[in-house]
Design a protein around this motif. Sequence first.
Motif, PDB file in Angstrom:
ATOM      1  N   SER A   1       5.066  -1.627  -5.593  1.00 42.09           N
ATOM      2  CA  SER A   1       3.707  -1.691  -4.718  1.00 42.09           C
ATOM      3  C   SER A   1       3.161  -2.944  -4.914  1.00 42.09           C
ATOM      4  CB  SER A   1       2.977  -0.543  -4.668  1.00 42.09           C
ATOM      5  OG  SER A   1       3.613   0.558  -4.094  1.00 42.09           O
ATOM      6  N   LEU A   2       2.502  -3.797  -3.967  1.00 44.71           N
ATOM      7  CA  LEU A   2       1.806  -5.102  -4.479  1.00 44.71           C
ATOM      8  C   LEU A   2       0.449  -4.415  -3.354  1.00 44.71           C
ATOM      9  CD1 LEU A   2       1.057  -7.756  -5.071  1.00 44.71           C
ATOM     10  CD2 LEU A   2       1.843  -8.351  -2.881  1.00 44.71           C
ATOM     11  N   GLY A   3      -0.487  -3.990  -4.259  1.00 44.96           N
ATOM     12  CA  GLY A   3      -1.770  -3.418  -3.678  1.00 44.96           C
ATOM     13  C   GLY A   3      -1.416  -2.212  -3.321  1.00 44.96           C
ATOM     14  N   TYR A   4      -1.868  -2.015  -1.861  1.00 48.45           N
ATOM     15  CA  TYR A   4      -1.472  -0.592  -1.338  1.00 48.45           C
ATOM     16  C   TYR A   4      -0.131  -0.887  -0.238  1.00 48.45           C
ATOM     17  CZ  TYR A   4      -5.662   1.645  -2.670  1.00 48.45           C
ATOM     18  OH  TYR A   4      -6.660   2.176  -3.641  1.00 48.45           O
ATOM     19  N   VAL A   5       0.681  -1.933  -0.397  1.00 49.34           N
ATOM     20  CA  VAL A   5       1.830  -2.192   0.271  1.00 49.34           C
ATOM     21  C   VAL A   5       2.889  -2.042  -0.389  1.00 49.34           C
ATOM     22  CG1 VAL A   5       3.045  -3.914   1.749  1.00 49.34           C
ATOM     23  CG2 VAL A   5       0.661  -3.818   1.914  1.00 49.34           C
ATOM     24  N   ASN A   6       3.906  -1.071   0.101  1.00 47.90           N
ATOM     25  CA  ASN A   6       4.839  -0.778  -0.792  1.00 47.90           C
ATOM     26  C   ASN A   6       6.038  -2.013  -0.134  1.00 47.90           C
ATOM     27  OD1 ASN A   6       7.720   0.850  -0.991  1.00 47.90           O
ATOM     28  ND2 ASN A   6       6.509   1.229  -2.717  1.00 47.90           N
ATOM     29  N   LEU A   7       6.409  -2.925  -1.093  1.00 50.57           N
ATOM     30  CA  LEU A   7       7.540  -4.119  -0.609  1.00 50.57           C
ATOM     31  C   LEU A   7       8.585  -3.344  -0.524  1.00 50.57           C
ATOM     32  CD1 LEU A   7       6.385  -6.693  -3.182  1.00 50.57           C
ATOM     33  CD2 LEU A   7       5.508  -6.326  -0.899  1.00 50.57           C
ATOM     34  N   LEU A   8       9.042  -2.635  -1.257  1.00 49.76           N
ATOM     35  CA  LEU A   8      10.380  -1.925  -0.919  1.00 49.76           C
ATOM     36  C   LEU A   8      10.513  -1.314   0.541  1.00 49.76           C
ATOM     37  CD1 LEU A   8      13.290  -0.936  -1.882  1.00 49.76           C
ATOM     38  CD2 LEU A   8      12.241   1.194  -2.719  1.00 49.76           C
TER      39      LEU A   8
ATOM     40  N   ASP B   1       0.691  10.498  -5.494  1.00 49.59           N
ATOM     41  CA  ASP B   1      -0.370  11.137  -5.525  1.00 49.59           C
ATOM     42  C   ASP B   1      -1.443  11.159  -4.404  1.00 49.59           C
ATOM     43  OD1 ASP B   1      -3.463  11.252  -6.622  1.00 49.59           O
ATOM     44  OD2 ASP B   1      -2.235  11.828  -8.407  1.00 49.59           O
ATOM     45  N   GLU B   2      -2.132  12.133  -4.140  1.00 51.24           N
ATOM     46  CA  GLU B   2      -2.832  12.420  -2.835  1.00 51.24           C
ATOM     47  C   GLU B   2      -3.793  11.157  -2.855  1.00 51.24           C
ATOM     48  OE1 GLU B   2      -5.579  15.482  -0.619  1.00 51.24           O
ATOM     49  OE2 GLU B   2      -4.367  16.091  -2.618  1.00 51.24           O
TER      50      GLU B   2
ATOM     51  N   ALA C   1      -5.793  -7.151   3.680  1.00 50.90           N
ATOM     52  CA  ALA C   1      -6.896  -6.323   2.854  1.00 50.90           C
ATOM     53  C   ALA C   1      -6.480  -5.069   2.302  1.00 50.90           C
ATOM     54  CB  ALA C   1      -7.834  -5.838   4.212  1.00 50.90           C
ATOM     55  N   PHE C   2      -5.207  -4.521   2.692  1.00 51.75           N
ATOM     56  CA  PHE C   2      -4.782  -3.200   1.915  1.00 51.75           C
ATOM     57  C   PHE C   2      -4.359  -3.654   0.683  1.00 51.75           C
ATOM     58  CE2 PHE C   2      -5.955  -0.653   5.294  1.00 51.75           C
ATOM     59  CZ  PHE C   2      -5.914   0.647   4.975  1.00 51.75           C
ATOM     60  N   ILE C   3      -3.510  -4.886   0.588  1.00 52.66           N
ATOM     61  CA  ILE C   3      -3.055  -5.455  -0.725  1.00 52.66           C
ATOM     62  C   ILE C   3      -4.106  -5.850  -1.511  1.00 52.66           C
ATOM     63  CG2 ILE C   3      -2.044  -7.473  -1.764  1.00 52.66           C
ATOM     64  CD1 ILE C   3      -0.215  -7.937   0.751  1.00 52.66           C
ATOM     65  N   ILE C   4      -5.217  -6.630  -1.249  1.00 49.76           N
ATOM     66  CA  ILE C   4      -6.514  -6.852  -2.130  1.00 49.76           C
ATOM     67  C   ILE C   4      -6.879  -5.332  -2.516  1.00 49.76           C
ATOM     68  CG2 ILE C   4      -8.480  -7.888  -2.269  1.00 49.76           C
ATOM     69  CD1 ILE C   4      -7.617  -9.902  -0.045  1.00 49.76           C
ATOM     70  N   ASN C   5      -7.411  -4.664  -1.545  1.00 51.25           N
ATOM     71  CA  ASN C   5      -7.920  -3.366  -2.042  1.00 51.25           C
ATOM     72  C   ASN C   5      -7.171  -2.678  -2.922  1.00 51.25           C
ATOM     73  OD1 ASN C   5     -10.018  -4.172  -0.046  1.00 51.25           O
ATOM     74  ND2 ASN C   5      -9.351  -2.951   1.401  1.00 51.25           N
ATOM     75  N   GLY C   6      -6.030  -2.636  -2.958  1.00 53.30           N
ATOM     76  CA  GLY C   6      -5.057  -1.702  -4.150  1.00 53.30           C
ATOM     77  C   GLY C   6      -4.644  -2.492  -5.433  1.00 53.30           C
ATOM     78  N   LEU C   7      -5.101  -3.744  -5.590  1.00 48.79           N
ATOM     79  CA  LEU C   7      -4.517  -4.380  -6.799  1.00 48.79           C
ATOM     80  C   LEU C   7      -5.198  -3.781  -8.122  1.00 48.79           C
ATOM     81  CD1 LEU C   7      -4.888  -8.107  -5.843  1.00 48.79           C
ATOM     82  CD2 LEU C   7      -2.889  -6.873  -5.934  1.00 48.79           C
ATOM     83  N   GLY C   8      -4.283  -3.218  -8.792  1.00 48.13           N
ATOM     84  CA  GLY C   8      -4.632  -2.767 -10.111  1.00 48.13           C
ATOM     85  C   GLY C   8      -5.042  -1.232 -10.069  1.00 48.13           C
ATOM     86  N   VAL C   9      -4.905  -0.704  -8.881  1.00 53.08           N
ATOM     87  CA  VAL C   9      -5.095   0.995  -8.595  1.00 53.08           C
ATOM     88  C   VAL C   9      -3.830   1.630  -9.314  1.00 53.08           C
ATOM     89  CG1 VAL C   9      -5.436   2.663  -7.161  1.00 53.08           C
ATOM     90  CG2 VAL C   9      -6.458   0.477  -6.763  1.00 53.08           C
ATOM     91  N   PRO C  10      -4.287   2.565 -10.108  1.00 53.25           N
ATOM     92  CA  PRO C  10      -3.176   3.476 -10.722  1.00 53.25           C
ATOM     93  C   PRO C  10      -2.525   4.326  -9.798  1.00 53.25           C
ATOM     94  CG  PRO C  10      -5.105   4.218 -11.532  1.00 53.25           C
ATOM     95  CD  PRO C  10      -5.385   3.270 -10.498  1.00 53.25           C
ATOM     96  N   LEU C  11      -1.327   4.953 -10.078  1.00 50.57           N
ATOM     97  CA  LEU C  11      -0.731   5.908  -9.437  1.00 50.57           C
ATOM     98  C   LEU C  11       0.181   5.712  -7.993  1.00 50.57           C
ATOM     99  CD1 LEU C  11      -3.460   8.772  -9.586  1.00 50.57           C
ATOM    100  CD2 LEU C  11      -1.644   8.272 -11.143  1.00 50.57           C
ATOM    101  N   ARG C  12       0.245   4.275  -7.808  1.00 46.31           N
ATOM    102  CA  ARG C  12       1.067   3.882  -6.856  1.00 46.31           C
ATOM    103  C   ARG C  12       2.543   3.912  -6.997  1.00 46.31           C
ATOM    104  NH1 ARG C  12      -0.135  -2.138  -6.856  1.00 46.31           N
ATOM    105  NH2 ARG C  12      -0.732  -1.436  -8.868  1.00 46.31           N
ATOM    106  N   PRO C  13       3.042   4.156  -5.865  1.00 48.01           N
ATOM    107  CA  PRO C  13       4.394   4.312  -6.171  1.00 48.01           C
ATOM    108  C   PRO C  13       5.189   2.947  -6.470  1.00 48.01           C
ATOM    109  CG  PRO C  13       4.140   4.144  -3.635  1.00 48.01           C
ATOM    110  CD  PRO C  13       2.855   4.312  -4.407  1.00 48.01           C
ATOM    111  N   PRO C  14       6.470   2.675  -7.119  1.00 49.01           N
ATOM    112  CA  PRO C  14       7.014   1.588  -7.627  1.00 49.01           C
ATOM    113  C   PRO C  14       7.264   0.455  -6.233  1.00 49.01           C
ATOM    114  CG  PRO C  14       8.241   3.423  -8.279  1.00 49.01           C
ATOM    115  CD  PRO C  14       7.333   3.972  -7.360  1.00 49.01           C
TER     116      PRO C  14
END
Length: 278
Positions: free
Chosen positions: A222-229, A55-56, A207-220
Amino acid sequence: MELFNQHSAAWLLGLALALLATGLVAGVLAGLLGVGGGIVIVPVLYHLFTLLGIDEAVRMHVTVGTSLATIIPTSIMSSRAHRQRGSLDVALIKRLMPAVIAGVLVGSVASRYLSSASLTAVFATVALVVALNMAFKRDGFALRDGLPGTVGTSLIGGGIGGVSTLMGIGGGTLSVPILNALRVPMHTAVGTGAMLGMVISFPGAVAFIINGLGVPLRPPFSLGYVNLLGMALIVPATMATTGWGASLAHRIDARRLRQVFAAFLALTALRMFHALLT
């Protein structure tokens, strides 16, 4: 973290293979061109997430956050190598570091409130400038000899830290051409950029991990806005192929290759601008 059962096994396999390919490409190009991995990883991830239908609203945040996370181990290894080779100017780093840290903090806070479109605009604008510099920079070009006074140095350091955090790149992409234009020797500029990458990437990724916690529509995965895969696949692939790129650099026309990469960056920037305007 998004539940991965929302996607088919084929989609997840495609994601994993594409992320692995991203790391391979980033490593080769970083070795060939002497640029930081982030300036390669961000546009490739952006195109990849677009093709996969991420998602954009979160696409650029995940791109930037993942890129910053991948820079952490590579910048540590790179800065150690440069230190062993004596290409770190401690006095120069001490002058830049406080302002860079301040810039990272400002960028980290700003990233929480900026939309994906705003982050895309930041990257596209700076990437276009970097592309033009790579394509048309004249040998021997310089703005002045050495860093300016306290205020000027603070503006330079703050700009490098803040903009790099928002773009998802290490310090080298901006600091190397800037320092080189101030007649800092290239080896010292590259070593300084590697050290700044450590300072920028870790707090930026957190910061991007914290800021993205609980945000919907992230790819599988993902921890916050960091994609662990993405981090798990990109980092080893990048580290494994950087040496290949460095070897290839001695066999091909590096100047022509830099022009090709500059064209790729410019086209990516223009595509981002087009997506923002349509």
